[in-house]
Design an enzyme around this catalytic site. Structure first.
Site, PDB file in Angstrom:
ATOM      1  N   LYS A  74      -4.532  -4.026  -2.087  1.00 29.87           N
ATOM      2  CA  LYS A  74      -4.259  -2.960  -2.292  1.00 29.87           C
ATOM      3  C   LYS A  74      -3.103  -2.500  -2.870  1.00 29.87           C
ATOM      4  CE  LYS A  74      -4.384   1.076   1.562  1.00 29.87           C
ATOM      5  NZ  LYS A  74      -4.372   1.288   2.961  1.00 29.87           N
ATOM      6  N   SER A 149      -7.863   4.497   4.363  1.00 31.06           N
ATOM      7  CA  SER A 149      -7.460   4.721   3.065  1.00 31.06           C
ATOM      8  C   SER A 149      -7.616   3.203   2.257  1.00 31.06           C
ATOM      9  CB  SER A 149      -5.818   5.073   2.876  1.00 31.06           C
ATOM     10  OG  SER A 149      -5.080   3.882   3.338  1.00 31.06           O
ATOM     11  N   SER A 173      -7.150   2.171   8.615  1.00 31.97           N
ATOM     12  CA  SER A 173      -7.316   2.267   7.268  1.00 31.97           C
ATOM     13  C   SER A 173      -7.982   0.913   6.717  1.00 31.97           C
ATOM     14  CB  SER A 173      -6.319   2.663   6.247  1.00 31.97           C
ATOM     15  OG  SER A 173      -6.096   3.782   6.331  1.00 31.97           O
TER      16      SER A 173
END
Ligand code: GLN
Length: 486
Positions: A74, A149, A173
């Site tokens: 990420k 996310s 997330s």
């Protein structure tokens, strides 16, 4: 199904020399090149660096539990190479001077990081539509979002662009995108995994964790990334078990809790409810005792989260003023205040600005007691609720997300609707406990969408949660299905 698309199968194939690290990495990079125009999972791809590391693995210069494994990261985890953008204009060109501890651990174990994945700006969102750069699509249906996310990390894995990936979870997330993309996603106990080098969103809630295609893949990733780190004062100095060791041993006398109040939570999609009910029935068949537990604070979870998280975000994001950190306006300005405000107005997107305003408001002297202090009081009660529940069961079982993947654009205009998607995930972060999402079915229809089952356990129950998850996985085949694009 493409060959070696799970972490364990890829690891074994490399060990038995069925495939080389270079070949595996080349396949992952080809897949990225081929599918990226439709999936938009990556902010940056580190092809050359990845190939270099793969060659070093094949030459025997790099070894370890993840030697030669193509892994996606990420883009809110710092790397000493490339950019770390948090999918924000504020950090568009930011080059971190160091590696996050998780990155160090992955690479020390031989992982080949193929690139950095898209996210909701600063990890604020549940759909990856809040990225300043692109909207990631769900490989099961590209009209739909992958969740968020950590949507880029989930979509990249579901599309076969890597064999495992890393996300961060502040309010769901990792678990929610795992559910929406048909993957396993684990939110470790607060303190289990170092957050050093994770760009802070809400520091009392943030945790780094893995995505895997299977429970075993997720366990292997946890083996590598967990552990105490002197550089993160919130990390806990307790020994890390081998999460793979007893994975196949079913938990004897398993008691699973069903939360009374979760039935009242409106808006659970009927197909999600059916799949979760069927999963509970399956656990019963596997010998589990189902007990009713109560989390009376359930109706206040979202409200508490959407005060605490924005308060902490408003404080953490104060450093991006165009001077200390982040984008600086090129417009003419009269003084430093104008420089700050213009830079921040240009650098932050709408949702991030909304959170900063909510947080600043809730922390202001006149409202601090009414909002922030009350949210903290709720936090204590939420923790107590979980403590009570876990005195009666080993884990709580519930949906991860009340709905399957929604269409891009469907909720982006209505923040409250988006926040409500987090109803089953946020309390886990508020309490600091561990949670995992595993595939438990699909919707009917032409383009079936994955459904996720969430298991929540007490602090440091990861080993147990993984075993409980594996019991279900071993008895079902959901995890063997692949997205049409993969
Ligand atoms: N959807 C939640 C939010 O928008 C959780 C995000 C996260 O876990 N990073 O804050």
């Amino acid at each position: 199904m493409p060959e070696f698309d799970t972490l364990i199968s890829a690891r074994d194939a490399i060990r038995s020399k069925q495939v080389s690290a270079v070949e595996l990495t080349r396949r992952a990079l080809e897949r990225i090149a081929q599918l990226e125009p439709r999936i938009q999972a990556f902010n940056s791809v580190a092809d050359e660096r990845a190939m270099g590391r793969a060659k070093a693995v094949d030459a025997g210069e790099i070894t370890g539990a993840l030697a030669g494994m193509p892994i996606a990261l990420k883009d809110n985890l710092c790397t000493s190479w490339g950019t770390t953008t948090c999918s924000s204009k504020m950090l568009e060109n930011f080059r971190a001077p160091y590696d996050a501890t998780v990155v160090k651990k992955l690479e020390a174990a031989g992982a080949v990081i193929v690139g950095k994945t898209n996210l909701d700006e600063f990890a604020m969102g549940s759909s990856t539509e809040n990225s300043a750069f692109k909207t990631t699509r769900n490989p099961w249906d590209t009209d739909r979002v992958p969740g968020g996310s950590s949507g880029g990390s989930a979509a990249a894995l579901a599309a076969g662009m890597c064999v495992a990936s890393i996300g961060s979870d502040t309010g769901g997330s990792i678990r929610q995108p795992a559910a929406l993309c048909g993957l396993v996603g684990l939110k470790p106990t607060y303190g289990r995994v170092s957050r050093y080098g994770l760009v802070a969103f809400a520091s009392s809630l943030d945790q780094v964790g893995p995505f895997g295609r299977t429970v075993a893949d997720t366990a292997l990733m946890m083996n590598v990334i967990s552990g105490h780190d002197r550089k993160d004062s919130t990390s806990v100095p307790s020994a890390v078990p081998d999460y793979l060791a007893d994975l196949e041993t079913p938990l004897k006398g398993l008691r699973l809790g069903i939360v009374k109040e979760y039935d009242l939570a409106s808006g659970i999609d009927p197909e999600v409810k059916r799949a979760v009910d069927a999963a509970v029935a399956m656990y019963k068949q596997l010998g589990a005792t189902i007990v009713d537990v109560s989390l009376p604070t359930t109706p206040y979870g979202i409200a508490a989260y959407y005060v605490i998280a924005p308060c902490e975000a408003s404080s953490n994001l104060a450093r991006y003023d165009g001077v200390h950190f982040g984008h600086r306006t090129k417009e003419p300005v009269n003084d430093i205040i104008e420089l700050f405000s213009k830079s921040r107005a240009e650098g932050f997107g709408e949702e991030v600005q909304r959170r900063i305003m909510i947080g600043t408001y809730a922390l202001s002297s006149g409202y601090y007691d009414a909002y922030y202090v009350r949210a903290l009081q709720l936090r204590t009660l939420i923790r107590r609720d979980f403590d009570n529940a876990f005195s009666q069961c080993d884990a709580i079982v519930c949906p991860t997300s009340p709905i399957p993947a929604f269409k891009a654009g469907e909720k982006s205009g209505d923040p409250l609707q988006m926040y409500l998607c987090d109803v089953f995930t946020v309390t886990c972060n508020i309490a600091g406990i561990a949670g995992i999402s595993i595939p438990c079915g699909f919707t009917a229809g032409e383009k079936p969408l994955p459904i996720g089952l969430q298991l929540l356990g007490p602090n440091f129950s990861e080993e147990k949660l993984l075993r409980i998850a594996r019991m279900y996985e071993a008895a079902t085949e959901w995890h063997t299905r692949r997205a049409p694009l993969a």
